[in-house]
Each structure stands twice: as C-alpha cells, then as structure tokens.
Scaffold this motif. Structure first.
Motif, short mmCIF file in Angstrom:
data_model
loop_
_atom_site.label_atom_id
_atom_site.label_comp_id
_atom_site.label_asym_id
_atom_site.label_seq_id
_atom_site.Cartn_x
_atom_site.Cartn_y
_atom_site.Cartn_z
N ALA A 1 0.86 -1.19 0.00
CA ALA A 1 0.00 0.00 0.00
C ALA A 1 0.89 1.23 0.00
N ALA A 2 1.28 1.67 -1.21
CA ALA A 2 2.04 2.90 -1.33
C ALA A 2 1.03 4.04 -1.34
N VAL A 3 0.92 4.74 -0.24
CA VAL A 3 -0.18 5.70 -0.06
C VAL A 3 0.26 7.12 -0.39
N CYS A 4 -0.65 7.89 -0.97
CA CYS A 4 -0.42 9.30 -1.24
C CYS A 4 -0.83 10.11 -0.02
N VAL A 5 0.04 11.02 0.39
CA VAL A 5 -0.18 11.82 1.59
C VAL A 5 -0.82 13.15 1.23
N THR A 6 -1.89 13.48 1.90
CA THR A 6 -2.51 14.80 1.77
C THR A 6 -2.69 15.36 3.17
N ILE A 7 -2.30 16.62 3.37
CA ILE A 7 -2.46 17.29 4.66
C ILE A 7 -3.47 18.41 4.47
N ASP A 8 -4.57 18.35 5.20
CA ASP A 8 -5.61 19.36 5.00
C ASP A 8 -5.30 20.63 5.79
N ASN A 9 -6.18 21.62 5.65
CA ASN A 9 -5.95 22.91 6.30
C ASN A 9 -5.98 22.82 7.81
N SER B 1 -14.09 10.20 5.36
CA SER B 1 -14.89 10.52 6.54
C SER B 1 -13.92 10.96 7.63
N ASP B 2 -14.47 11.30 8.79
CA ASP B 2 -13.59 11.64 9.92
C ASP B 2 -12.72 10.46 10.33
N TYR B 3 -13.17 9.24 10.00
CA TYR B 3 -12.39 8.03 10.35
C TYR B 3 -11.25 7.79 9.37
N SER B 4 -11.15 8.64 8.33
CA SER B 4 -10.02 8.54 7.41
C SER B 4 -9.06 9.71 7.58
N LEU B 5 -9.19 10.40 8.70
CA LEU B 5 -8.28 11.49 9.04
C LEU B 5 -7.37 11.05 10.19
N TRP B 6 -6.07 11.37 10.07
CA TRP B 6 -5.07 10.86 11.01
C TRP B 6 -4.15 11.99 11.47
N SER B 7 -3.61 11.84 12.67
CA SER B 7 -2.59 12.75 13.17
C SER B 7 -1.36 11.94 13.57
N LEU B 8 -0.20 12.58 13.52
CA LEU B 8 1.07 11.90 13.80
C LEU B 8 1.65 12.36 15.13
N GLU B 9 2.10 11.42 15.93
CA GLU B 9 2.71 11.72 17.22
C GLU B 9 4.11 11.10 17.23
N LYS B 10 5.13 11.95 17.06
CA LYS B 10 6.49 11.45 16.94
C LYS B 10 7.02 10.99 18.29
N GLN B 11 7.68 9.86 18.31
CA GLN B 11 8.22 9.28 19.53
C GLN B 11 9.72 9.60 19.65
N SER B 12 10.25 9.40 20.86
CA SER B 12 11.66 9.73 21.10
C SER B 12 12.61 8.87 20.28
N ASN B 13 12.17 7.69 19.85
CA ASN B 13 13.02 6.81 19.05
C ASN B 13 12.89 7.08 17.55
N GLY B 14 12.14 8.14 17.17
CA GLY B 14 12.03 8.52 15.76
C GLY B 14 10.85 7.91 15.05
N THR B 15 10.16 6.97 15.69
CA THR B 15 8.96 6.36 15.06
C THR B 15 7.75 7.25 15.31
N TYR B 16 6.61 6.87 14.71
CA TYR B 16 5.38 7.64 14.85
C TYR B 16 4.24 6.75 15.36
N VAL B 17 3.46 7.29 16.28
CA VAL B 17 2.15 6.73 16.58
C VAL B 17 1.16 7.46 15.68
N ILE B 18 0.33 6.70 14.98
CA ILE B 18 -0.59 7.28 13.99
C ILE B 18 -2.00 7.18 14.55
N ASN B 19 -2.51 8.31 15.08
CA ASN B 19 -3.81 8.34 15.75
C ASN B 19 -4.92 8.73 14.79
N ASN B 20 -6.09 8.14 14.99
CA ASN B 20 -7.25 8.51 14.19
C ASN B 20 -7.97 9.68 14.81
#
Length: 579
Positions: A486-494, A523-542
């Motif tokens: 799943a090579a996904v296209c990234v879009t960041i809204d306003n 939908s709102d369930y297809s919107l995500w936010s990124l939370e960067k961790q100290s080890n450089g990885t991301y938690v991807i929250n809905n």
C-alpha cells in the motif's frame, strides 16, 4: 452669608437619616457627580442577602443595578430600599433617595455650578438580555489546525457584552447542537449555564478548550474560562452549531440553520470574527463574519487576532482590507479538492475526473457585495455566501478570467478582481507508486510513502482481509515497489490532519474496536494525526475513532494491520519510507 447658608443647607440634606451619603468640601470641585452607588446588605437585611453595587455611566447619566427577581417583582420591597451614595466633592443630593418603587428612579445631585439628574435602573437578573437588544453576541470563533505547535484542541468561543451596561449571565445558557459524521445527534447535545459570570460594559468572555496549549489568563478587559468547568463544551467537530439562550429564548446563534448545524463541515480549520456593523442578531449569516482559514505555522499563530485576543482579549475588530477576499471554500462538497487564494486569483484543484464543477462556495471579505463576472456577459451576478451555486466549467484551465469574483468595498465605490482557475489532477496510481523507497524521518503534502513496522519487519499491504489490511515482508532499502504494497499518497488538510489514499481510496479506521480498510469515500475516520516518539517512530492516531476512553491508533497485530485503542510498545510505532 450666602456661602454659609449654602453650606448649612448641604449639611442638612446630607444628614437625611434614611440614606447613607458622603459629601466633601464644596470648594474642591464644582462638578455634580455620583461616584458610588450600592444597596448594602447591612442596611437592607430584610430584603437582601448580599450587597448590590450599581454600574454608573456618567455619559448617559444612568446607574444600573441588577437585583434578584423577587425584589424586582415587588414594588413594596423596593419602596424600603436604603442606598449608600457617594458624591463628588462640593456636591449634594437633593432628592429623596429611599423610594425605588418607580423604575427608573431619578436622583438629582447639585453643586454650586450645576445640577445633574441620574436615572437609577433596576434590572432583573438576566432579564435585560434579549435577542432584540443585541446586548450579548458571539464575536469570535476559532478552530485551529493540528499543525505541530497547535492541535485540534486549540479552540475557543468569544462572547461579548455589546451594551453600555453590566450584564449578569445567570439566566444565560451556551448550547452545542451536535452532529457526528453528518448525522444529527441530539442525544449528545450540551447545554451549560453561565451562572456566576458578570460582564462589564464592552467586556468579552473567552471560553477555551481545557486541552488548549496556549497559556491564558484574565485581564481587566477580558475574562477567560476553561471549559473544564463547563462540561467540555468547547470541542468543535466543525459540523456542530451553537446558540445562546436566555430564559429559554435564543438571543444569538453561530452556525448554519441558525445554530442548529447541518452536518456539513462549515466550521473546520477557520477563524471567524463578527463584523462591527452587526448590532443585533436576526438569523445566522456568513456575511456578518470575517472568515479566514486558521493559520499553518507557529509564527503565524503568534500574530493572529485569535491568539492575541486569547491572551489580552479586547473586542477590537481586526480589519483585513475592504476589498480583500479572505476565504473561499466549498464546505458542503463531497468532492476531493483544494482551494487557494492568491493575489488577484483563486485556484481550485479537483483530484478526480468525477468531481462536480457546480459548487456553492462559502466566501468572506471585509467589504460589501461580492459579484461574479462571466466573460461575454455585461451584467454581474451577486454571490451570496453559502447560497449561490457557481458553474466552474468556464474557468477550467483558464488564466484569462472567464470567471472572476469582484469584491466591492462597503460603499461599492472600489473593488478588487479575483480570476478563478479550475484544474483537475486525478491520481494515476501506476505512475505514482512505481519506484524505490527509502526511510525518512518526516513526510509532507503529496509525498508517496510506505508505512512500515520495523520491529516485525513488515510493510502495510493493500489487501482487505475481513476488515483488516494485509502485510508484506520488509526487505533492505531501497525498497522496490511491488504489487500488494500500500504505497499511499499523503494529503495534509488545512486543519493539519493526514489523509492516506491508495488507488483513490482512503485509509479508514473502524469507528470502535479493531478494523482498518481502504474506503471509497472519506470521513472523519479517514483522518489521522502523527505523534512522533523519542526513538524517531510515529504513533498514527485517528481523528474520530475511539475504543472506550482511548483514541484509536494504527496497530500491527500478528500478520495484519488494524487499529486499536492507543497503547505503548512497538505494535503502535511505525516508520515511513518515501519514494
């Protein structure tokens, strides 16, 4: 001799036993003014449980006292009220001030140079706040984006006392009319009392989200209250509407359908200020507000009216230029698009050939009428925000201004033109995803990425396996794209939320519990936010999905990608590989 007689008369009048009055030497001042007015509890213990202090307006010569409803309704009790009055030096009270059964009651103060009459107005708690008076209005709405420094929790409402007298909000309620995913949810509505809050003439009240990351404090000109004490009512979905009611009557509304909302994202990522020309609420109108998109960087935030008002809070209206177009967006559209306002231009970019070219824009300016000019037609068409549909066909790939918005100033003497250009750039998955991918520590708008769980050496796959997504084994980088990834296209809204699309479908979480799919409609369930961790990885929250009291987050569970209530550990930690 005349001086002695005047002084003797002043002493007699100021010594009336039923009224407590303080006077000063007449030689100090010649003005006749009442400087303090109150009904002391100690002097009126038979009818009062607390001292009532009057608000004095020397320009209008009025003294306003808010009194309990039982006292307000009883002229007999008002006839026995004993006030405490202080007057300016050299002045004296020459009116019997014990009987307040008439409303208003007139008080005359005299000095050697003038006589001044004040009207003492008794107001019942909350009763003076009516829709017709325009005394209490919504004056600002702020719903921030989730860009780094900010978050979707940086939200506030401003409510202002537009009158020239003090307002007791004891009978006022702030009401939130809830929509969820386009569905009216009256069972989730909120209504909170503003009892205990008093606003001075011209003072503003800011109610902000308890999760707001801006430091806030009350000032002489403003009052700041966290919604922690108001049932968390400041939680904007962008679909909800708001009303202010007093004694059950609506006195102002914010949002479509007169504050009831309409399930559309009218309030997402925007700042709205009530225009200074609005004196009274009749119905909700976009044209009564100056609207802008909420800003996208910390530096911009520091300079927005909203941020400054949240710190210093004045009701000063921030102008944007009388012919400046500040907002252009299709808030009721289901299409995937982006609008950009430039210098004398508006660019509309649709991302699908199936997009409708007939749209109804919400528009805003700090001036007067906005009209549409169509090439070949001599007449201009008035455009009403949120109501007038525009056929964009003529503007397709056009740079000449075949469709032009003309923004007039309030006097209709000057204007600025904005040429509309519409483009369609549909995603072509084969050309987009092909190539090699390497690890990256950040992603941007329009990037194409793989989502990788390095601890278990897997890549998120594109196959739906009974409500969860497949996985593909990770190989050493650079990773060549293979079918099934799943090579996904990234879009960041306003608002700062991330959308991940694959083959024009949207990475979507199940609303609760475990589940992850690619869906045809966002939908709102297809919107995500990124939370960067100290080890450089991301938690991807809905944005919207929850599991109990926890936000749903992307999770790797053996042999599948899904979502679950946010937890700790590598199951929730992901890395991006960018093309």
């Amino acid at each position: 001799m005349k001086k002695i007689n005047r002084l003797f008369a002043a002493l007699l009048l100021c010594a009336v036993p039923a009224v407590m009055i303080s006077c000063s030497d007449e030689d100090e001042y010649t003005q006749a003014r009442i400087t303090e007015f109150s009904f002391l509890k100690s002097a009126n213990s038979d009818v009062l449980t607390s001292t009532l202090t009057g608000s004095i307006n020397d320009e209008t010569k009025t003294i306003t006292v808010t009194v309990p409803s039982d006292l307000y309704e009883s002229s007999a009790n008002r006839k026995t009220l004993t006030p405490k009055i202080s007057v300016s030096g050299g002045a004296q009270c020459i009116t019997n001030t014990k009987d307040f059964s008439s409303n208003p009651t007139l008080l005359t103060v005299s000095s050697k140079d003038e006589n001044v009459t004040y009207s003492v107005i008794l107001r019942k708690k909350g009763s003076q706040i009516t829709k017709k008076s325009g005394a209490l209005l919504f004056t600002e709405y702020y719903n921030a984006s989730t860009f780094s420094y900010k978050s979707s929790n940086n939200q506030f409402l401003e409510i202002s006392n537009m009158s020239d007298y003090e307002l007791d909000l004891s009978d006022v309620y702030l009401n939130r009319h809830v929509w969820l995913d386009g569905v009216r949810r009256s069972d989730l509505d909120q209504s909170v009392s503003l009892e205990g809050i008093t606003l001075n003439a011209g003072q503003a009240l800011v109610i902000y989200s308890q999760r707001c990351s801006w430091l806030t404090s009350s000032t002489a000109s403003g009052l700041f209250i966290s919604d922690a004490a108001l049932n968390g009512i400041i939680s904007f979905s962008g679909q909800d509407g708001f009303t202010l009611t007093c004694n059950g009557n609506v006195i102002d509304a914010l949002g479509p359908e007169n504050g009831e909302g309409n399930g559309l994202s009218w309030g997402v990522a925007k700042q709205m200020q009530r225009k200074s020309t609005v004196a009274v609420y009749t119905s909700y109108k976009d044209s009564e507000w100056l609207t802008t998109s909420s800003t996208e960087s910390k530096n911009d935030v520091l300079n927005t009216a909203g941020y400054k008002e949240l710190r210093t809070n004045t009701t000063t209206y921030k102008t944007a230029g009388s012919t400046t177009l500040t907002y252009f967006n299709f808030e009721d559209s289901d299409d995937f698009f982006k609008t950009t306002i430039g210098t004398g231009s508006i660019t509309v970019n649709f991302y699908s050939n199936d997009s409708s070219l007939v749209q109804t824009p919400v528009i805003s300016s700090d001036g007067g009428n906005i009209r549409l000019l169509t090439s070949g037609k001599s007449t201009e068409k008035k455009v009403t925000s949120g109501e007038t549909a525009i056929d964009l066909s003529a503007s397709l790939n056009d740079d000449t201004g075949k469709l032009t918005l003309r923004v007039y100033d309030s006097g209709a003497t000057t204007y600025a033109d904005y040429k509309i250009k519409t483009i369609i750039t549909p995603y072509n998955m084969n050309s987009i995803v092909a190539g090699n991918y390497i690890e990256t520590d950040s992603i941007s708008d329009n990037d194409v990425v793989l989502i990788v769980q390095k601890a278990n050496k897997v890549i998120m796959g594109s196959t739906n396996n009974s409500g969860v997504l497949s996985c593909v084994s990770l190989v050493d980088e650079p990773i060549p794209y293979e079918s099934g990834m799943a090579a996904v296209c990234v879009t960041i809204d306003n608002e700062g939320y991330y959308t991940f699309t694959f083959n024009n479908k949207f990475l979507t979480s199940k609303s609760t519990g475990s589940g992850l799919t690619f869906e045809s409609s966002p939908s709102d369930y297809s919107l995500w936010s990124l939370e960067k961790q100290s080890n450089g990885t991301y938690v991807i929250n809905n944005k919207a999905a929850v599991n109990g009291s926890r936000v749903q987050a992307l999770e790797y569970y053996p042999e599948k990608f899904t979502t679950y209530g946010t937890g700790t550990g590598d199951a929730f930690e992901f890395t991006f590989y960018k093309k």
